[in-house]
Scaffold this motif. Structure first.
Motif, PDB file in Angstrom:
ATOM      1  N   TYR A  34       0.849  -1.187   0.000  1.00 50.15           N
ATOM      2  CA  TYR A  34       0.000   0.000   0.000  1.00 50.15           C
ATOM      3  C   TYR A  34       0.889   1.242   0.000  1.00 50.15           C
ATOM      4  CZ  TYR A  34      -3.809  -3.088   1.520  1.00 50.15           C
ATOM      5  OH  TYR A  34      -4.740  -4.083   1.617  1.00 50.15           O
ATOM      6  N   LYS A  35       0.381   2.307  -0.598  1.00 45.10           N
ATOM      7  CA  LYS A  35       0.984   3.630  -0.478  1.00 45.10           C
ATOM      8  C   LYS A  35       0.258   4.322   0.672  1.00 45.10           C
ATOM      9  CE  LYS A  35       0.108   4.560  -4.851  1.00 45.10           C
ATOM     10  NZ  LYS A  35       0.006   5.269  -6.141  1.00 45.10           N
ATOM     11  N   LEU A  36       1.016   4.832   1.618  1.00 46.95           N
ATOM     12  CA  LEU A  36       0.442   5.484   2.790  1.00 46.95           C
ATOM     13  C   LEU A  36       0.885   6.940   2.850  1.00 46.95           C
ATOM     14  CD1 LEU A  36       1.340   2.786   5.492  1.00 46.95           C
ATOM     15  CD2 LEU A  36      -0.764   2.939   4.131  1.00 46.95           C
ATOM     16  N   LYS A  37      -0.015   7.806   3.315  1.00 46.27           N
ATOM     17  CA  LYS A  37       0.343   9.162   3.720  1.00 46.27           C
ATOM     18  C   LYS A  37       0.076   9.215   5.212  1.00 46.27           C
ATOM     19  CE  LYS A  37      -0.201  11.757  -0.499  1.00 46.27           C
ATOM     20  NZ  LYS A  37      -0.921  12.839  -1.181  1.00 46.27           N
ATOM     21  N   ILE A  38       1.098   9.650   5.950  1.00 44.15           N
ATOM     22  CA  ILE A  38       1.055   9.595   7.408  1.00 44.15           C
ATOM     23  C   ILE A  38       1.332  10.985   7.970  1.00 44.15           C
ATOM     24  CG2 ILE A  38       2.011   8.468   9.454  1.00 44.15           C
ATOM     25  CD1 ILE A  38       3.112   6.302   7.406  1.00 44.15           C
ATOM     26  N   ASP A  39       0.462  11.420   8.868  1.00 41.06           N
ATOM     27  CA  ASP A  39       0.604  12.727   9.516  1.00 41.06           C
ATOM     28  C   ASP A  39       1.412  12.566  10.798  1.00 41.06           C
ATOM     29  OD1 ASP A  39       0.383  15.200  10.707  1.00 41.06           O
ATOM     30  OD2 ASP A  39      -1.806  15.228  10.727  1.00 41.06           O
ATOM     31  N   PHE A  40       2.591  13.200  10.830  1.00 43.47           N
ATOM     32  CA  PHE A  40       3.461  13.154  12.000  1.00 43.47           C
ATOM     33  C   PHE A  40       3.437  14.456  12.785  1.00 43.47           C
ATOM     34  CE2 PHE A  40       5.195   9.775   9.372  1.00 43.47           C
ATOM     35  CZ  PHE A  40       5.335   8.753  10.305  1.00 43.47           C
ATOM     36  N   GLY A  41       2.388  15.261  12.604  1.00 42.89           N
ATOM     37  CA  GLY A  41       2.254  16.501  13.360  1.00 42.89           C
ATOM     38  C   GLY A  41       3.019  17.646  12.730  1.00 42.89           C
ATOM     39  N   PRO A  42       2.928  18.839  13.354  1.00 44.07           N
ATOM     40  CA  PRO A  42       3.473  20.054  12.739  1.00 44.07           C
ATOM     41  C   PRO A  42       4.994  20.073  12.577  1.00 44.07           C
ATOM     42  CG  PRO A  42       2.590  20.524  14.931  1.00 44.07           C
ATOM     43  CD  PRO A  42       2.224  19.110  14.603  1.00 44.07           C
ATOM     44  N   GLU A  43       5.736  19.418  13.452  1.00 41.05           N
ATOM     45  CA  GLU A  43       7.203  19.446  13.362  1.00 41.05           C
ATOM     46  C   GLU A  43       7.718  18.677  12.148  1.00 41.05           C
ATOM     47  OE1 GLU A  43      11.107  17.790  15.768  1.00 41.05           O
ATOM     48  OE2 GLU A  43       9.214  17.929  16.840  1.00 41.05           O
ATOM     49  N   ILE A  44       7.137  17.529  11.861  1.00 36.43           N
ATOM     50  CA  ILE A  44       7.614  16.658  10.783  1.00 36.43           C
ATOM     51  C   ILE A  44       6.720  16.750   9.557  1.00 36.43           C
ATOM     52  CG2 ILE A  44       8.060  14.240  10.155  1.00 36.43           C
ATOM     53  CD1 ILE A  44       8.809  13.836  13.141  1.00 36.43           C
ATOM     54  N   GLY A  45       5.413  16.884   9.769  1.00 38.86           N
ATOM     55  CA  GLY A  45       4.482  17.011   8.655  1.00 38.86           C
ATOM     56  C   GLY A  45       3.973  15.673   8.140  1.00 38.86           C
ATOM     57  N   ILE A  46       3.468  15.696   6.921  1.00 37.62           N
ATOM     58  CA  ILE A  46       2.912  14.500   6.281  1.00 37.62           C
ATOM     59  C   ILE A  46       3.998  13.857   5.433  1.00 37.62           C
ATOM     60  CG2 ILE A  46       1.204  13.660   4.618  1.00 37.62           C
ATOM     61  CD1 ILE A  46      -0.599  15.996   5.628  1.00 37.62           C
ATOM     62  N   LYS A  47       4.183  12.564   5.636  1.00 38.82           N
ATOM     63  CA  LYS A  47       5.212  11.804   4.918  1.00 38.82           C
ATOM     64  C   LYS A  47       4.574  10.621   4.215  1.00 38.82           C
ATOM     65  CE  LYS A  47       8.669  14.270   6.403  1.00 38.82           C
ATOM     66  NZ  LYS A  47       9.469  15.077   5.498  1.00 38.82           N
ATOM     67  N   LYS A  48       5.238  10.164   3.140  1.00 38.08           N
ATOM     68  CA  LYS A  48       4.774   9.003   2.377  1.00 38.08           C
ATOM     69  C   LYS A  48       5.578   7.770   2.765  1.00 38.08           C
ATOM     70  CE  LYS A  48       5.169  11.579  -1.356  1.00 38.08           C
ATOM     71  NZ  LYS A  48       5.475  11.862  -2.727  1.00 38.08           N
ATOM     72  N   SER A  49       4.904   6.619   2.671  1.00 36.12           N
ATOM     73  CA  SER A  49       5.553   5.346   2.944  1.00 36.12           C
ATOM     74  C   SER A  49       4.929   4.272   2.066  1.00 36.12           C
ATOM     75  CB  SER A  49       5.382   4.966   4.420  1.00 36.12           C
ATOM     76  OG  SER A  49       6.069   3.762   4.727  1.00 36.12           O
ATOM     77  N   SER A  50       5.721   3.288   1.720  1.00 39.88           N
ATOM     78  CA  SER A  50       5.223   2.083   1.060  1.00 39.88           C
ATOM     79  C   SER A  50       5.304   0.970   2.089  1.00 39.88           C
ATOM     80  CB  SER A  50       6.089   1.750  -0.152  1.00 39.88           C
ATOM     81  OG  SER A  50       5.764   0.480  -0.654  1.00 39.88           O
TER      82      SER A  50
END
Length: 113
Positions: A34-50
């Motif tokens: 799956y392709k995921l978009k993950i919210d890590f909060g304001p310091e890191i932001g939204i990141k993608k993962s497989s």
């Protein structure tokens, strides 16, 4: 078991909690993923993962789920997707991945201590 490391080695691995905000099938991946978009909060932001987690999870069941990921590895190109974090899980008896679990809500971006 792997070789012994120091506590300082462990501290260099930045493991954070995030909430999956998008999950979709990744048809271009060599292994089902799956392709995921993950919210890590304001310091890191939204990141993608497989993530190769298709055996135990459906995309619609992942949205809103909190996960743990290593956020300080260099990005990795997986087909057309640039995976920015490593989503953490464990192999079950058959080798399918089960996500590392968080049993209480945690603010996105908090670091594993």
């Amino acid at each position: 078991m792997s070789e012994t490391i120091t506590f300082a080695d462990f501290e260099r691995v930045d493991i954070r909690v995030g909430t999956i905000i998008e999950a979709e099938v990744f048809p271009e991946a060599r292994k089902p993923a799956y392709k995921l978009k993950i919210d890590f909060g304001p310091e890191i932001g939204i990141k993608k993962s497989s993530a190769q987690i298709t055996v135990h999870y459906q995309p619609e069941d992942l949205v809103g789920r909190q996960i743990m990921a290593v956020v300080n590895f260099p990005p990795r190109q997986i087909g057309p997707v640039r995976s920015e974090v490593l989503t953490l899980g464990f192999e079950d008896e058959a080798g399918a991945i089960v996500l590392a679990a968080i049993d209480k809500p945690i603010p996105n971006g908090r670091k594993l201590m």
